[in-house]
Design a protein around this motif. Structure first.
Motif, PDB file in Angstrom:
ATOM      1  N   MET A  84      14.284  -5.162   6.239  1.00 20.64           N
ATOM      2  CA  MET A  84      14.699  -3.920   5.572  1.00 20.64           C
ATOM      3  C   MET A  84      13.539  -3.389   4.732  1.00 20.64           C
ATOM      4  SD  MET A  84      17.955  -3.329   3.044  1.00 20.64           S
ATOM      5  CE  MET A  84      17.415  -4.469   1.779  1.00 20.64           C
ATOM      6  N   THR A  85      13.020  -2.250   5.121  1.00 19.04           N
ATOM      7  CA  THR A  85      11.966  -1.641   4.314  1.00 19.04           C
ATOM      8  C   THR A  85      12.608  -0.787   3.224  1.00 19.04           C
ATOM      9  OG1 THR A  85      11.915   0.283   5.715  1.00 19.04           O
ATOM     10  CG2 THR A  85      10.427  -1.504   6.304  1.00 19.04           C
ATOM     11  N   PHE A  86      11.771  -0.336   2.316  1.00 24.91           N
ATOM     12  CA  PHE A  86      12.286   0.457   1.206  1.00 24.91           C
ATOM     13  C   PHE A  86      12.970   1.723   1.701  1.00 24.91           C
ATOM     14  CE2 PHE A  86      11.820   3.305  -2.472  1.00 24.91           C
ATOM     15  CZ  PHE A  86      12.450   2.522  -3.414  1.00 24.91           C
ATOM     16  N   GLN A 116      14.375   2.215   4.654  1.00 23.97           N
ATOM     17  CA  GLN A 116      15.663   1.858   5.267  1.00 23.97           C
ATOM     18  C   GLN A 116      16.716   1.650   4.193  1.00 23.97           C
ATOM     19  OE1 GLN A 116      14.317  -1.589   7.374  1.00 23.97           O
ATOM     20  NE2 GLN A 116      14.844  -0.689   9.362  1.00 23.97           N
ATOM     21  N   PHE A 117      16.282   0.965   3.132  1.00 29.50           N
ATOM     22  CA  PHE A 117      17.197   0.686   2.040  1.00 29.50           C
ATOM     23  C   PHE A 117      17.751   1.985   1.456  1.00 29.50           C
ATOM     24  CE2 PHE A 117      17.165   0.392  -2.684  1.00 29.50           C
ATOM     25  CZ  PHE A 117      18.428  -0.164  -2.798  1.00 29.50           C
ATOM     26  N   GLN A 171       9.550   3.191  -8.416  1.00 29.26           N
ATOM     27  CA  GLN A 171      10.362   3.021  -7.202  1.00 29.26           C
ATOM     28  C   GLN A 171      11.732   3.659  -7.354  1.00 29.26           C
ATOM     29  OE1 GLN A 171       9.907  -1.267  -6.851  1.00 29.26           O
ATOM     30  NE2 GLN A 171       9.109  -0.991  -4.776  1.00 29.26           N
ATOM     31  N   THR A 199      12.290  -6.491  -0.376  1.00 27.38           N
ATOM     32  CA  THR A 199      12.138  -5.087  -0.013  1.00 27.38           C
ATOM     33  C   THR A 199      11.368  -4.342  -1.100  1.00 27.38           C
ATOM     34  OG1 THR A 199      14.187  -5.061   1.226  1.00 27.38           O
ATOM     35  CG2 THR A 199      13.412  -2.954   0.417  1.00 27.38           C
ATOM     36  N   LEU A 202       8.462  -7.578   7.489  1.00 28.08           N
ATOM     37  CA  LEU A 202       9.770  -7.851   8.080  1.00 28.08           C
ATOM     38  C   LEU A 202       9.847  -9.281   8.604  1.00 28.08           C
ATOM     39  CD1 LEU A 202      10.480  -4.497   9.923  1.00 28.08           C
ATOM     40  CD2 LEU A 202      11.468  -5.322   7.785  1.00 28.08           C
ATOM     41  N   MET A 230      10.532 -11.597   5.834  1.00 30.84           N
ATOM     42  CA  MET A 230      11.930 -11.452   5.433  1.00 30.84           C
ATOM     43  C   MET A 230      12.834 -12.279   6.323  1.00 30.84           C
ATOM     44  SD  MET A 230      12.478  -7.470   4.508  1.00 30.84           S
ATOM     45  CE  MET A 230      11.361  -6.560   3.475  1.00 30.84           C
TER      46      MET A 230
END
Ligand SMILES: Nc1ncnc2c1ncn2[C@@H]1O[C@H](COP(=O)(O)OP(=O)(O)OP(=O)(O)O)[C@@H](O)[C@H]1O
Ligand SMILES: [Mg+2]
Lengths: 641, 257
Positions: A1-3, A5-6, A105, B111, B117, B120
């Motif tokens: 999960m990238t930022f 996506q979050f 952020q 994140t 990824l 993670m």
């Protein structure tokens, strides 16, 4: 999960909360787009301009003004709704910051969220606008009486203006609101959820003041209508009423609820305790929101109602029976030539017509004297009965306005005699009758006199009166004479001389279209803006409910454990929702009814029908909205149990 | 051995209508790999102390040093990075985000850090297995039990290998079976991973899993006891101190080990 996506998931899975904000934003984008679509329509400008340059200017101005209004209010609406969300999400931000989210952020997250919703609503708004643009153009063409219709066009200019304007707006809203979260006080953010809201302080005096202010506001609008039409009084009325409404919701309502709660007999009956305490809680939180909803709704009602009222007289005043009127002043040398030209044009275009030249005398007492023979010539042309005068001292009164015509028909206040006065020359004449056909409209008081009176009297005694001549045309199917009228006007323009004001040409068709178009523009602008305002008001309610849903769910869950049946819970919620949905609505209806009553004093026809129509249609929408939201809300509450 | 936490002369005064001194001259040192419990009657200042050490709240005076740094002197951006790298939190009310799945909640610190990824994936698998929540990774937070939620929160607190894990009554919302599971898990992680932990609790059973318990009363240090050979003995000692402190009648009467 990238930022990213979050951020995206955070919105998509929270869609219930954002849906009202998103839909209202899309809706205002769409309305803005509609105005832009019309503003940039190549044919629209041409068509409106063909009726008259002023109309086209007015139309453009109205569209632009509406865009400014929509844009400004969308901005405030977005600011309000986004900051309401932020307030409700403090705890979530606290958790994120504890996990190590930096202030940067967090701002980035809020910015991304706002922009995602913003861009999605721009796209949805414009796409719906484009999809419906054919329909919109059709409706606008008929509302604006544009004969050739408005062809569909690819509105890239409108699209880019709308997209640009709203991207800038959402950008500014994102930047401003993301600063609202105080990131340096983490403890405040985390604890905010458990913090109980302070008990509102309602003072009797402020509660009474709200009534005083509203009554003063109502009084001043009547003063405006009946006595003095000054914009300052109107402004004072608006300020008084708005302030009064503010105190009504923040003070009076809280006070009344407290009073009700102190009556134990009432309080402890069935579910009243729950209803009243919940209402108290809601009032505390929502007083300001109710106030805004009431004011915004009242504004949209009054705006739409007033423009409906304006729509009426424009058409009713169209009681000039002549298709064309050519008037001469100051020894017009072109008269014969022009008369011939107009007749030629009409013949060429294939219109059946009749024309007559008449001369009237305008006395210094403000009457217009019309020779009997001229009157009969005109009456004949128009297909009305002719009149006769046997006594040289008899006259006939002829109505020039609809109101006068009604008066003459009903034989109210018809004088026995009239005095014709010009300078120091006076003639007492007996009134034979009051005719009921409108034949001559260039002066309010029209008196038909025996032909020889003029020779006998005025001219004989060397009185120099102002005697304009009119050439009147009765044209069959004049509604279609717009092209001829334009050709005639163009032709006359050549002989027009600014210094010597000698002739004047008026065509009914131009007047007719002008007034219809003016009213069409006013109607379109006010109805669309009114609907946007109403939508904003509706979504304010929605936000409130959904930002409170979690708390409510816990609350009812707890009460259900103590033994509240589902049916009773439904009843508690319904009563509460009725207050929330219809109290501001009711206040808005009262405010705008008073405005309509004041308006009624200014116009001769009834505005009752239009206002009732507006109230009923909006009440129907509001009711449907109430049913829908109540159903969803109850389902949401009970699903968790 | 190196100290992870070093609190010196800490005071906290709440300036509401009446100024209230919640913490007075607290000194506390926690060594690397230690598991320290904080106990005391309600209102004694436990949460306040934990919040100040965890940088959620600011001290009125005194120093807090964590792993050689003074976090309260850092700029906001540095502080965020400090929290992200050095600290892990477990709360009584779990504080999971209900818009995210269990897995996504666990990944949150990574994140924010911008980890790859691949990293993670590896971390999630490893830690989920350790905590026994591999089966519920794709569930949303309202679909899991309280014990599972707290284990998720612990996973989130540990996924980025923090230097210090802070827990405020992590068992407060759990039944005794789940509470015991959670405590055993924490003690196990403390032993195997050498993670330093600080735990605030009311529950003598939970506290008995610690190496050392510090008691505070009315915002002042009261005394501390260390775990000897037997956990049961330690538990009895805790109960004894609590009974001297007062305000714990309920816990004394319901002895359960
Ligand atoms: N934000 C605040 N403002 C004012 N006083 C506060 C605030 N937070 C806590 N206090 C006071 O500080 C004291 C310590 O509170 P704290 O929450 O640390 O107690 P605690 O030991 O965690 O209690 P509990 O076991 O009930 O959780 C209490 O007397 C409390 O009333
Ligand atoms: Mg506490």
């Amino acid at each position: 999960m990238t930022f990213r996506q979050f951020a995206f998931r955070n919105i998509v899975r929270n869609k219930r909360v954002y849906v009202a904000h998103f839909l209202s934003s899309s809706f205002s984008v769409m309305i803005f787009f509609i105005y832009a679509l019309l503003l940039f329509h190549p044919n629209l400008q041409g068509e409106l301009a063909s009726t008259s340059i002023t109309i086209s200017k007015l139309g453009m101005m109205a569209m632009k003004a509406s865009q400014y209004i929509i844009f400004t209010f969308s901005f405030f609406f977005c600011m309000y709704s986004v900051s309401a969300f932020l307030k409700a999400r403090k705890r979530e931000f606290g958790i994120l910051m504890v996990q190590g989210m930096s202030p940067k952020q967090l701002h980035q997250l809020l910015f991304m969220e706002n922009m995602m919703i913003g861009i999605a609503s721009i796209i949805v708004g414009i796409v719906t606008g484009v999809v419906f643009s054919k329909l919109i153009l059709l409706v606008s063409a008929s509302v604006l009486f544009i004969r050739n219709g408005l062809p569909f066009y690819l509105p890239w200019q409108a699209v880019s203006l709308t997209a640009l304007a709203f991207i800038v707006m959402f950008l500014v809203v994102s930047l401003l609101t993301s600063r609202l979260v105080k990131t340096n006080q983490l403890i405040e953010l985390i604890r905010s959820a458990d913090k109980p809201k302070p008990e509102p302080k309602a003072s009797v005096w402020l509660a009474l003041l709200s009534i005083v202010l509203i009554v003063a506001g109502y009084a001043s609008v009547f003063y405006f209508a009946l006595r003095e039409q000054s914009p300052y009084i109107l402004l004072a009325c608006v300020i008084l009423t708005v302030t009064g409404t503010y105190f009504l919701f923040t003070q009076l309502s809280v006070y009344v609820l407290r009073l009700l709660r102190s009556r134990r007999g009432l309080l402890l009956r069935k579910t009243n305790l729950l209803v009243l305490s919940e209402l108290g809680y809601r009032m505390r939180d929502n007083a300001v929101m109710f106030f805004m909803v009431a004011v915004v709704t009242a504004v949209s009602f009054t705006g739409i109602g007033t423009s409906f009222a304006l729509l009426n007289p424009g058409l009713a005043a169209m009681e000039n029976p002549y298709a064309f009127t050519y008037s001469s002043h100051n020894n017009n040398t072109f008269e014969a030539k022009h008369w011939k030209m107009i007749e030629q044009e009409l013949e060429q275009a294939g219109f059946a017509y009749e024309s007559a030249k008449i001369t009237a005398i305008n006395t210094t007492d403000g009457q217009a004297l019309l020779k009997l023979s001229d009157y009969n010539r005109l009456a004949e042309m128009l297909g009305y009965p002719t009149e006769s005068l046997s006594d040289p001292n008899e006259v006939i009164l002829s109505p020039s306005r609809v109101s006068q015509q009604t008066q003459f028909k009903q034989k109210i206040m018809i004088p026995e005699t009239v005095t014709i006065g010009h300078m120091d020359w006076k003639y007492d004449m007996k009134v034979k009758k009051a005719a009921t056909a409108i034949v001559y409209t260039h002066n309010e008081h029209v008196i038909v006199v025996p032909d020889d009176l003029l020779e006998r009297g005025l001219h004989g005694e060397g009185v120099n009166a102002y005697t304009p001549t009119y050439i009147q045309f009765v044209v069959k199917d004049w509604e279609y004479s717009q092209d001829v009228a334009q050709r005639i006007e163009a032709s006359l323009q050549k002989d027009y001389n600014n210094r010597e004001y000698m002739f004047y040409f008026e065509s009914l068709v131009t007047h007719w279209l002008t007034s219809k178009q003016e009213n069409g523009i006013v109607l379109m602008v006010s109805v669309l803006i009114g609907i946007v305002f109403f939508t904003f008001a509706a979504s304010f309610l929605y936000f409130r409910l959904y930002t409170d849903l979690d708390r409510d769910r816990q609350h009812y869950n707890m009460i259900a454990k103590v033994g509240l049946s589902r049916k009773e819970m439904g009843r508690v919620v319904t009563v509460q929702f009725m207050f929330m949905f219809f109290l501001p609505f009711l206040i808005a209806v009262i405010h705008s009814s008073v405005a309509f009553m004041a308006l009624q004093q200014l116009v001769s026809y009834s505005v009752l029908q239009a206002s009732i129509l507006i109230f009923i249609s909006f009440a129907a929408v509001q009711f449907a909205y109430f049913i829908g939201i109540r159903w969803r809300y109850l389902r949401n509450l009970t699903r968790a149990m | 051995m190196m100290d992870i936490v070093n609190v010196r002369d800490l005071c906290k005064i709440y300036k509401e209508k009446v100024a209230h001194e919640a913490l007075t001259n607290i000194d506390l040192t926690i060594a690397k790999g230690e598991f320290v419990g904080i106990m005391g009657p309600s209102g004694s200042g436990k949460t306040t102390l934990l919040n100040i050490i965890s940088t959620i709240d600011a001290p009125t005076s005194g120093d807090v040093r964590i792993n050689g740094q003074y976090p309260h002197d850092l700029f906001p951006e540095q502080l965020a990075s400090f929290r992200r790298k050095e600290l892990g939190f477990v709360f009584q009310s779990f504080n999971l985000l209900n818009t995210l799945t269990v897995e996504e909640n666990m990944l949150l610190p990574l994140t924010l850090e911008g980890a790859s990824l691949k990293e993670m994936d590896i971390k999630v698998k490893e830690i989920a297995q350790k905590l026994g929540i591999s089966d519920i990774l794709h569930k949303r937070t309202y679909e899991i039990s309280g014990g599972q939620a707290q284990r998720t929160a612990i996973a989130r607190a540990l996924i980025h290998d923090p230097k210090l894990v802070l827990a405020d009554e992590p068992t407060g919302n759990l039944d005794s079976k789940s509470a015991r599971d959670v405590m055993e898990l924490m003690a196990h992680l403390n032993r195997t991973e050498q993670t330093t932990m600080m735990l605030v609790t009311h529950d003598a059973m939970a506290a008995s899993y610690c190496n050392r318990v510090v008691f505070i009363k009315d915002g002042k240090f009261h005394n501390e006891i260390e775990c000897g050979e037997s956990r049961e003995e330690f538990y009895q000692k805790i109960i004894h101190v609590l009974s001297l402190l007062g305000g714990y009648r309920h816990d004394v009467s319901s002895i359960r080990v």
